[in-house]
Design a protein around this motif. Structure first.
Motif, PDB file in Angstrom:
ATOM      1  N   THR A  21      29.694  35.187  45.887  1.00  0.00           N
ATOM      2  CA  THR A  21      29.126  35.979  46.983  1.00  0.00           C
ATOM      3  C   THR A  21      28.140  35.169  47.803  1.00  0.00           C
ATOM      4  O   THR A  21      27.598  35.664  48.789  1.00  0.00           O
ATOM      5  N   THR A  22      27.906  33.958  47.380  1.00  0.00           N
ATOM      6  CA  THR A  22      27.022  33.055  48.132  1.00  0.00           C
ATOM      7  C   THR A  22      27.771  31.756  48.386  1.00  0.00           C
ATOM      8  O   THR A  22      28.865  31.530  47.880  1.00  0.00           O
ATOM      9  N   GLY A  23      27.155  30.897  49.166  1.00  0.00           N
ATOM     10  CA  GLY A  23      27.796  29.627  49.483  1.00  0.00           C
ATOM     11  C   GLY A  23      28.565  29.707  50.777  1.00  0.00           C
ATOM     12  O   GLY A  23      28.512  30.695  51.504  1.00  0.00           O
ATOM     13  N   SER A  24      29.328  28.682  51.062  1.00  0.00           N
ATOM     14  CA  SER A  24      30.046  28.592  52.336  1.00  0.00           C
ATOM     15  C   SER A  24      31.227  29.552  52.355  1.00  0.00           C
ATOM     16  O   SER A  24      31.793  29.895  51.303  1.00  0.00           O
ATOM     17  N   PRO A  25      31.645  29.988  53.566  1.00  0.00           N
ATOM     18  CA  PRO A  25      32.851  30.816  53.668  1.00  0.00           C
ATOM     19  C   PRO A  25      34.068  30.135  53.065  1.00  0.00           C
ATOM     20  O   PRO A  25      34.928  30.789  52.476  1.00  0.00           O
ATOM     21  N   GLU A  26      34.137  28.813  53.215  1.00  0.00           N
ATOM     22  CA  GLU A  26      35.278  28.081  52.650  1.00  0.00           C
ATOM     23  C   GLU A  26      35.323  28.226  51.143  1.00  0.00           C
ATOM     24  O   GLU A  26      36.387  28.458  50.546  1.00  0.00           O
ATOM     25  N   ALA A  27      34.173  28.107  50.496  1.00  0.00           N
ATOM     26  CA  ALA A  27      34.127  28.219  49.035  1.00  0.00           C
ATOM     27  C   ALA A  27      34.517  29.629  48.591  1.00  0.00           C
ATOM     28  O   ALA A  27      35.235  29.806  47.595  1.00  0.00           O
ATOM     29  N   ARG A  28      34.052  30.620  49.315  1.00  0.00           N
ATOM     30  CA  ARG A  28      34.394  32.001  48.960  1.00  0.00           C
ATOM     31  C   ARG A  28      35.892  32.227  49.043  1.00  0.00           C
ATOM     32  O   ARG A  28      36.491  32.844  48.157  1.00  0.00           O
ATOM     33  N   ILE A  29      36.514  31.726  50.113  1.00  0.00           N
ATOM     34  CA  ILE A  29      37.946  31.917  50.283  1.00  0.00           C
ATOM     35  C   ILE A  29      38.730  31.156  49.229  1.00  0.00           C
ATOM     36  O   ILE A  29      39.694  31.663  48.647  1.00  0.00           O
ATOM     37  N   ARG A  30      38.312  29.928  48.947  1.00  0.00           N
ATOM     38  CA  ARG A  30      39.024  29.106  47.965  1.00  0.00           C
ATOM     39  C   ARG A  30      39.076  29.773  46.596  1.00  0.00           C
ATOM     40  O   ARG A  30      40.059  29.645  45.866  1.00  0.00           O
ATOM     41  N   HIS A  31      38.005  30.454  46.218  1.00  0.00           N
ATOM     42  CA  HIS A  31      37.906  30.999  44.869  1.00  0.00           C
ATOM     43  C   HIS A  31      38.228  32.498  44.808  1.00  0.00           C
ATOM     44  O   HIS A  31      38.068  33.117  43.751  1.00  0.00           O
ATOM     45  N   ALA A  32      38.686  33.063  45.899  1.00  0.00           N
ATOM     46  CA  ALA A  32      38.982  34.498  45.928  1.00  0.00           C
ATOM     47  C   ALA A  32      40.439  34.758  45.551  1.00  0.00           C
ATOM     48  O   ALA A  32      41.308  33.893  45.665  1.00  0.00           O
ATOM     49  N   TYR A  33      40.693  35.987  45.118  1.00  0.00           N
ATOM     50  CA  TYR A  33      42.040  36.462  44.839  1.00  0.00           C
ATOM     51  C   TYR A  33      42.310  37.693  45.708  1.00  0.00           C
ATOM     52  O   TYR A  33      41.388  38.376  46.165  1.00  0.00           O
ATOM     53  N   SER A  34      43.581  37.970  45.908  1.00  0.00           N
ATOM     54  CA  SER A  34      43.970  39.172  46.644  1.00  0.00           C
ATOM     55  C   SER A  34      44.632  40.149  45.690  1.00  0.00           C
ATOM     56  O   SER A  34      45.377  39.755  44.785  1.00  0.00           O
ATOM     57  N   LEU A  35      44.348  41.416  45.893  1.00  0.00           N
ATOM     58  CA  LEU A  35      45.005  42.488  45.155  1.00  0.00           C
ATOM     59  C   LEU A  35      45.810  43.278  46.177  1.00  0.00           C
ATOM     60  O   LEU A  35      45.243  43.945  47.041  1.00  0.00           O
ATOM     61  N   ASN A  36      47.110  43.191  46.061  1.00  0.00           N
ATOM     62  CA  ASN A  36      47.996  43.733  47.077  1.00  0.00           C
ATOM     63  C   ASN A  36      48.914  44.780  46.455  1.00  0.00           C
ATOM     64  O   ASN A  36      49.749  44.470  45.609  1.00  0.00           O
TER      65      ASN A  36
END
Length: 673
Positions: A230-245
């Motif tokens: 929830t902190t850090g650069s937007p790039e880091a957040r996106i890299r480590h995120a998952y999607s629930l679809n």
């Protein structure tokens, strides 16, 4: 657990295998329908007696534990507490068991769970008896708690144990009874590994804008983003995120028509897919070239954790998928409802759950805590085109393509240097609309009322929608004619009933260059040019258009928006049937020419010339024609009073000497709700 399905169509969108960005190739993939997770509950879990549940505990290597008088007394006291508080009727418990209560004009309390899978229950009658389910879970909790207390060390449970299968239920019930957190004294290896891998700290909703060139994506798409940072650069957040679809588990062999029918009618099941978020975002931003808005949800860490535990419980269920009511957007509301018993978000949209309305609903309930805009590759190219034009330069196609590298992680990030396009769904007008107007047709006065279930036409306020967006469905207009005319027998007439209509514009001089097209299925009142008296009749009509369009004017500075004005030329083909018209049918082909002009933020104008040539077949009735031209000119003007109301002026003239009512003008008040 079902095998991997590599062709799955999204809610209102189509899935194709996604290219993995090279920079992100090291990300692990969690595919809940492909990975090995928990096996189903053993068959003896379908029994309801205390003895049967105790036998399951014994089978789990806990036979050394003997019930003591204190254990029995505690269980009796807890059962009395449950009965006194009637916890098995609690809204949260019913939602955890998938009892889906309906909203609407006549709210309805579900008598049974929507889940028919026996593995979802601990008791034989669990689908219909939430009290029995609660008692079975209570016995499992107290039994394992007593065993852990005796061992004085955390105990490891098998994957099919009740506590490992239903952690959201167990945590909620333990909290209600003041038992503390049972998961500090028991371990569930697969569950713990799954939770650690996702490491959910925050949930966000991703909204991919409407995409008419793929009919299954016409109403936009939403999914949950699972953020481990929830902190850090937007790039880091996106890299480590998952999607629930949550999507439809469709059959790749079905053609589009069959696929659509099965999606609408619930013949297909749903499927939940959990994958690295960059892959999903790549599809919408770079492949489909759709702008994306992301909304952080204002949920506490405990609520996020509980939602993820409930996802674990439900992720392998095969429930019917319904395109309008049980889709990608409804699942988001259902999950939030599980942790917010005071809300009933899903019941607020009882007839259709549309992604854009879900975003508005979340805002209304103060569940949005921040938002960001990710422009598509097409929007980024258009921004470069706009800047070059403003500087008096020209960029050729190759230069534009090379300037935007789709494999670059930067294309997946919000662009702070680019002014966001005016397509945030939070700024759009409500999708439903009612109108009342007065007018005159051929000298006869009338009053007309109308209703539209959704969505938008090009005279409506454009804010919040993709540029030049035009899509409507379930529309009807009824006309009340004056009684002192020669139409006393037709005082009330259905003027138009539209099932679906829309136009997709891809202007040739923009980064969205491509064909422009339109289609409509409706019943509409038309003037019969074959009839010597040119009377009007209600007909069923099916039409299709295809051609080209151009965007004109100066785009908004600093954006990737196209120029605001639009002109188009579309070849058209139409078939109509109706008892009143000559021969009972007519087919037509022609050209539709038009322009839209955005005068200012509140005022828009539209002009169109239709040039259809109609054919009824040869006629042996004197005075009737078998074929003819029937040109029509139409003008429209709308002024927005505010976000929810507007005044519209419309006029048209049919250039045909036989038409009974060739001139018409109407002014109407429109209310969006």
């Amino acid at each position: 657990m079902r095998p991997t399905t590599r062709f799955a169509k999204r809610c209102l969108s189509v899935y194709r295998p996604l290219p993995v960005i090279a920079a992100l190739s090291s990300l692990p993939i969690i595919s809940v329908h492909a990975a090995s997770t928990t096996p189903p509950i053993a068959p003896d879990a379908a029994l309801t007696s205390d003895a049967a549940i105790t036998q399951r505990v014994n089978d789990s290597s806990v036979s050394e534990h003997a019930q003591t008088a204190d254990d029995t007394a505690q269980l009796t006291a807890l059962r009395a507490q449950i009965e006194a508080q009637r916890l098995y009727e609690h809204t949260t418990w019913r939602r955890l068991l998938y009892f889906v209560d309906k909203g609407g004009i006549t709210p309805k309390r579900a008598k049974s769970s929507a889940v028919t899978d026996r593995s979802f229950y601990l008791t034989k009658n669990g689908q219909h008896d939430p009290a029995a389910e609660m008692d079975a879970l209570l016995l499992a909790i107290t039994t394992h708690q007593a065993r852990a207390d005796k061992a004085r060390t955390p105990i490891t449970l098998p994957d099919d144990d009740a506590l490992c299968r239903f952690p959201a239920r167990a945590r909620w019930l333990s909290a209600q009874l003041g038992l503390g957190d049972i998961y500090t004294s028991v371990d569930c290896q697969n569950l713990d590994n799954w939770m650690d891998t996702l490491s959910a700290k925050q949930l966000s909703v991703m909204f991919a804008e409407e995409y008419l060139d793929n009919p299954m994506s016409a109403f936009a798409h939403t999914l949950l983003r699972i953020d481990s940072q929830t902190t850090g650069s937007p790039e880091a957040r996106i890299r480590h995120a998952y999607s629930l679809n949550d999507t439809v588990d469709g059959d790749a062999a079905d053609n589009f028509v069959i696929y659509a029918i099965k999606s609408i009618s619930g013949i297909y099941d749903n499927i939940i897919e959990i994958d690295p978020y960059p892959e999903r975002l790549t599809k919408y931003v770079n492949e489909d070239e759709r702008d994306v808005w992301t909304y952080d949800l204002a949920l506490t860490p405990a609520e996020v954790e509980q939602i993820m535990y409930h996802v674990w419980e439900t992720k392998d269920l095969a429930l019917p998928y319904y395109f309008t009511t049980d889709n990608c957007a409804s699942e988001i509301l259902r999950l939030i409802d599980v942790v917010r018993p005071q809300n009933a978000l899903l019941q607020q949209l009882p007839y259709a759950v549309v992604p854009a309305e879900v975003i508005t609903l979340l805002q209304d309930y103060q569940l949005i805590d921040g938002q960001s805009y990710t422009p598509s590759a097409a929007t980024r190219r258009q921004a470069l085109r706009n800047k070059a034009a403003a500087d008096g330069e020209m960029l050729d196609k190759d230069a534009l393509a090379s300037a935007i590298d789709a494999s670059d992680i930067q294309t997946l990030l919000p662009d702070d240097t680019l002014v966001a396009s005016d397509n945030n769904p939070l700024t759009r007008h409500p999708l439903q609309m009612a109108s009342i107007g007065v007018g005159q047709a051929g000298g006869d006065r009338y009053t007309e009322v109308g209703i539209r279930a959704g969505y938008h036409d090009r005279l409506d306020s454009a804010s919040g929608f993709p540029q030049f967006f035009d899509l409507g469905g379930l529309e009807a207009r009824v006309r009340f004619n004056e009684t002192d005319t020669d139409r006393d027998n037709d005082r009330v007439e259905l003027q138009q009933a539209t099932l679906i209509r829309g136009r997709s514009f891809n202007p040739l001089n923009t980064s969205h260059a491509g064909s422009s097209w339109g289609a409509a299925i409706q019943a509409t009142r038309v003037n019969d040019g074959a009839d010597p008296e040119g009377r009007d009749h209600l007909v069923g009509s099916l039409g299709y258009e295809r051609g080209v369009s151009w965007a004109l004017g100066t785009p908004r500075a600093g954006t990737g928006e196209m120029p605001p004005q639009l002109c188009y030329g579309l070849a058209s083909a139409t078939g109509q049937v109706g008892r009143g018209i000559s021969k009972g049918y007519r087919v037509g082909a022609g050209v539709n020419l038009g322009c839209d002009y955005q005068i200012n933020n509140r005022l828009r104008a539209q002009a169109q010339l239709q040039l259809p040539y109609w054919y009824h077949g040869n006629s042996d009735v004197a005075g009737y024609r078998g074929h003819y031209w029937q040109p029509i000119t139409m003008l429209g003007l709308q002024y927005d009073i505010d976000k929810q109301s507007a005044i519209r002026l419309e006029a048209n003239h049919e250039w045909q000497e036989r038409i009974e009512k060739g001139d018409e003008v109407q002014v109407a008040y429109r209310r969006y709700f």
